[in-house]
Design an enzyme around this catalytic site. Sequence first.
Site, PDB file in Angstrom:
ATOM      1  N   CYS A 153       3.987  13.502  -4.849  1.00  0.00           N
ATOM      2  CA  CYS A 153       3.766  12.396  -5.793  1.00  0.00           C
ATOM      3  C   CYS A 153       4.775  11.269  -5.608  1.00  0.00           C
ATOM      4  O   CYS A 153       4.400  10.111  -5.516  1.00  0.00           O
ATOM      5  CB  CYS A 153       3.817  12.907  -7.226  1.00  0.00           C
ATOM      6  SG  CYS A 153       2.522  14.108  -7.612  1.00  0.00           S
ATOM      7  N   HIS A 154       6.066  11.607  -5.569  1.00  0.00           N
ATOM      8  CA  HIS A 154       7.097  10.568  -5.492  1.00  0.00           C
ATOM      9  C   HIS A 154       8.186  10.881  -4.476  1.00  0.00           C
ATOM     10  O   HIS A 154       9.211  10.222  -4.446  1.00  0.00           O
ATOM     11  CB  HIS A 154       7.704  10.321  -6.874  1.00  0.00           C
ATOM     12  CG  HIS A 154       6.691   9.886  -7.875  1.00  0.00           C
ATOM     13  ND1 HIS A 154       6.124  10.748  -8.777  1.00  0.00           N
ATOM     14  CD2 HIS A 154       6.091   8.676  -8.075  1.00  0.00           C
ATOM     15  CE1 HIS A 154       5.231  10.100  -9.513  1.00  0.00           C
ATOM     16  NE2 HIS A 154       5.184   8.842  -9.103  1.00  0.00           N
ATOM     17  N   GLY A 155       7.993  11.924  -3.674  1.00  0.00           N
ATOM     18  CA  GLY A 155       8.888  12.189  -2.560  1.00  0.00           C
ATOM     19  C   GLY A 155      10.141  12.998  -2.842  1.00  0.00           C
ATOM     20  O   GLY A 155      11.069  12.973  -2.048  1.00  0.00           O
TER      21      GLY A 155
END
Length: 192
Positions: A153-155
């Site tokens: 999703c956001h690393g």
Amino acid sequence: MAGPAVPELEVALVAEPDLRRRDIISIAAVAFAGVGVVPILGVAINQMNPSTDVLAALTTEVDISKIEVGQAIKTIFQKQPLFVRHLTPAEIAEADKVPVSSLRDPQTLAQRTKPGKEQWLITMGVCTHLGCVPLGASAGEIKGEFGGYFCPCHGSVYDTAARIRKGPAPKNLMVPDYVFRSDSLVEVGAKA
């Protein structure tokens, strides 16, 4: 002048016992009501306790006998993903050599596992950033540069001890309460 004072005295003497009787009746009524409220209150509070089927869902048993060294599985605990990872000696050594002071959420592998069972890492499979499910528990999934878990999703990137190493997640993957019931059975949600 003496005549009017005598009736006032009589009235005062007559009124005083009535006040005492009223006070006693009031106290008795309040006490009786209080005694009656206690069982009703007990029943009302008890009905708010979780039922037996809800209590049973608070724990999950995981058979770890078929999890190979170096393998991780996903299962469900309280309707959320749970990761169970059988760490290799190399993964344990790699996690142990990371300086704890360099970690955003400083924890050793020993703090995240049970004594004598350091090869078993059990964590919730929920990223601590925004609640996505990280990859890395199933074969062929991206594990990120530290060999643990990667949140697409956001690393956020976690190491093999499920500690946050890179990305926006503020905390390590959460370790739930769990107890080893035998060499092959773990009860997640149980307290030691």
